[in-house]
Design a protein around this motif. Sequence first.
Motif, PDB file in Angstrom:
ATOM      1  N   LYS A  67       6.375 -52.736  13.979  1.00 25.61           N
ATOM      2  CA  LYS A  67       7.276 -53.511  13.430  1.00 25.61           C
ATOM      3  C   LYS A  67       6.822 -54.825  12.823  1.00 25.61           C
ATOM      4  O   LYS A  67       7.153 -55.178  11.630  1.00 25.61           O
ATOM      5  CB  LYS A  67       8.315 -54.098  14.472  1.00 25.61           C
ATOM      6  CG  LYS A  67       9.575 -54.657  13.889  1.00 25.61           C
ATOM      7  CD  LYS A  67      10.515 -55.062  15.188  1.00 25.61           C
ATOM      8  CE  LYS A  67      11.473 -56.188  14.842  1.00 25.61           C
ATOM      9  NZ  LYS A  67      12.411 -56.147  16.070  1.00 25.61           N
ATOM     10  N   TYR A  68       5.638 -55.099  13.001  1.00 19.46           N
ATOM     11  CA  TYR A  68       5.223 -56.620  12.802  1.00 19.46           C
ATOM     12  C   TYR A  68       4.072 -56.421  11.627  1.00 19.46           C
ATOM     13  O   TYR A  68       3.374 -57.297  11.401  1.00 19.46           O
ATOM     14  CB  TYR A  68       4.598 -57.557  13.602  1.00 19.46           C
ATOM     15  CG  TYR A  68       5.841 -58.081  14.703  1.00 19.46           C
ATOM     16  CD1 TYR A  68       6.805 -58.788  14.053  1.00 19.46           C
ATOM     17  CD2 TYR A  68       6.433 -57.405  15.847  1.00 19.46           C
ATOM     18  CE1 TYR A  68       8.092 -59.339  14.829  1.00 19.46           C
ATOM     19  CE2 TYR A  68       7.552 -57.680  16.487  1.00 19.46           C
ATOM     20  CZ  TYR A  68       8.307 -58.614  15.945  1.00 19.46           C
ATOM     21  OH  TYR A  68       9.347 -59.018  16.502  1.00 19.46           O
ATOM     22  N   ARG A  89      10.136 -50.356   9.124  1.00 23.50           N
ATOM     23  CA  ARG A  89       9.801 -51.958   9.513  1.00 23.50           C
ATOM     24  C   ARG A  89      10.715 -52.961   8.593  1.00 23.50           C
ATOM     25  O   ARG A  89      11.181 -53.968   9.255  1.00 23.50           O
ATOM     26  CB  ARG A  89       8.373 -52.466   9.134  1.00 23.50           C
ATOM     27  CG  ARG A  89       7.139 -51.420   9.900  1.00 23.50           C
ATOM     28  CD  ARG A  89       5.986 -52.199   9.846  1.00 23.50           C
ATOM     29  NE  ARG A  89       5.220 -51.796   8.300  1.00 23.50           N
ATOM     30  CZ  ARG A  89       4.829 -50.703   7.971  1.00 23.50           C
ATOM     31  NH1 ARG A  89       4.800 -49.474   8.825  1.00 23.50           N
ATOM     32  NH2 ARG A  89       4.420 -50.511   6.824  1.00 23.50           N
ATOM     33  N   GLU A  92      14.271 -53.096  10.306  1.00 21.99           N
ATOM     34  CA  GLU A  92      14.385 -53.500  11.608  1.00 21.99           C
ATOM     35  C   GLU A  92      14.262 -55.108  11.518  1.00 21.99           C
ATOM     36  O   GLU A  92      14.911 -55.771  12.079  1.00 21.99           O
ATOM     37  CB  GLU A  92      13.345 -52.977  12.468  1.00 21.99           C
ATOM     38  CG  GLU A  92      13.514 -51.422  12.801  1.00 21.99           C
ATOM     39  CD  GLU A  92      12.226 -50.735  13.409  1.00 21.99           C
ATOM     40  OE1 GLU A  92      11.569 -51.836  14.050  1.00 21.99           O
ATOM     41  OE2 GLU A  92      12.172 -49.590  13.439  1.00 21.99           O
ATOM     42  N   ARG A  93      13.251 -55.501  10.535  1.00 26.98           N
ATOM     43  CA  ARG A  93      13.184 -56.874  10.431  1.00 26.98           C
ATOM     44  C   ARG A  93      14.566 -57.577   9.699  1.00 26.98           C
ATOM     45  O   ARG A  93      14.817 -58.880  10.222  1.00 26.98           O
ATOM     46  CB  ARG A  93      11.957 -57.265   9.714  1.00 26.98           C
ATOM     47  CG  ARG A  93      10.840 -56.935  10.599  1.00 26.98           C
ATOM     48  CD  ARG A  93       9.391 -57.022  10.300  1.00 26.98           C
ATOM     49  NE  ARG A  93       9.129 -58.517  10.458  1.00 26.98           N
ATOM     50  CZ  ARG A  93       7.916 -58.940  10.365  1.00 26.98           C
ATOM     51  NH1 ARG A  93       6.808 -57.946   9.873  1.00 26.98           N
ATOM     52  NH2 ARG A  93       7.699 -60.391  10.412  1.00 26.98           N
ATOM     53  N   ASP A  96      17.300 -58.026  12.092  1.00 21.46           N
ATOM     54  CA  ASP A  96      16.844 -58.872  13.170  1.00 21.46           C
ATOM     55  C   ASP A  96      16.981 -60.339  12.621  1.00 21.46           C
ATOM     56  O   ASP A  96      17.144 -61.312  13.200  1.00 21.46           O
ATOM     57  CB  ASP A  96      15.474 -58.804  13.677  1.00 21.46           C
ATOM     58  CG  ASP A  96      15.159 -57.774  14.447  1.00 21.46           C
ATOM     59  OD1 ASP A  96      16.059 -57.184  14.980  1.00 21.46           O
ATOM     60  OD2 ASP A  96      13.958 -57.471  14.994  1.00 21.46           O
ATOM     61  N   GLU A  98      15.342 -61.716   9.576  1.00 20.49           N
ATOM     62  CA  GLU A  98      14.314 -62.372   9.200  1.00 20.49           C
ATOM     63  C   GLU A  98      14.748 -62.455   7.560  1.00 20.49           C
ATOM     64  O   GLU A  98      15.205 -61.481   7.107  1.00 20.49           O
ATOM     65  CB  GLU A  98      13.051 -61.650   9.238  1.00 20.49           C
ATOM     66  CG  GLU A  98      12.828 -61.521  10.928  1.00 20.49           C
ATOM     67  CD  GLU A  98      11.221 -61.048  10.943  1.00 20.49           C
ATOM     68  OE1 GLU A  98      10.341 -61.116  10.235  1.00 20.49           O
ATOM     69  OE2 GLU A  98      11.216 -60.300  11.743  1.00 20.49           O
ATOM     70  N   LEU A 101       9.197 -61.699   4.733  1.00 23.46           N
ATOM     71  CA  LEU A 101       8.425 -60.640   5.272  1.00 23.46           C
ATOM     72  C   LEU A 101       7.053 -60.596   4.855  1.00 23.46           C
ATOM     73  O   LEU A 101       6.902 -60.956   3.581  1.00 23.46           O
ATOM     74  CB  LEU A 101       8.991 -59.273   5.236  1.00 23.46           C
ATOM     75  CG  LEU A 101      10.270 -58.907   5.455  1.00 23.46           C
ATOM     76  CD1 LEU A 101      10.831 -57.637   5.500  1.00 23.46           C
ATOM     77  CD2 LEU A 101      10.374 -59.240   7.245  1.00 23.46           C
TER      78      LEU A 101
END
Length: 135
Positions: A67-68, A89, A92-93, A96, A98, A101
């Motif tokens: 993910k990161y 990724r 998902e981010r 969440d 964000e 990125l």
Amino acid sequence: TGESGQLAPPPSVKQLAAPAPKPGSGWVSASDGKPPKLVAIGKLYVSPRKMGETIIDVREGRTSYSKYEPIVVSRLDSGDFYVMDGHHRLLERITDGEKKLPIVFSNELPRIEHTGGAYADMLAVKQRAVDLIRP
């Protein structure tokens, strides 16, 4: 075998069990050797077909194991970026919440619009990722 004489897990299992790297933890762009760059999610474009497949994957429980890690992109002439790898990724981010990125640039396609038309059909239907994903 491992140090204790037990069988060591294959490298892929070790990678899955390892903690995800944090942005700035040694990643560099293959095309320019620079560390990840933080960009606003509104500058990231995707294939709607690929993003649709990714949304289905995540709904069915198939998520990323990294993910990161940075999103791999190609530069667009507009100054925006086309996502080449990291759709899970990205989803998902953004989900969440964000707003920025980390990205790195693709070595194979650093400037996707300069490929002699090979990706013209795909680029003709590109959409901003944030317009396809609802956080």
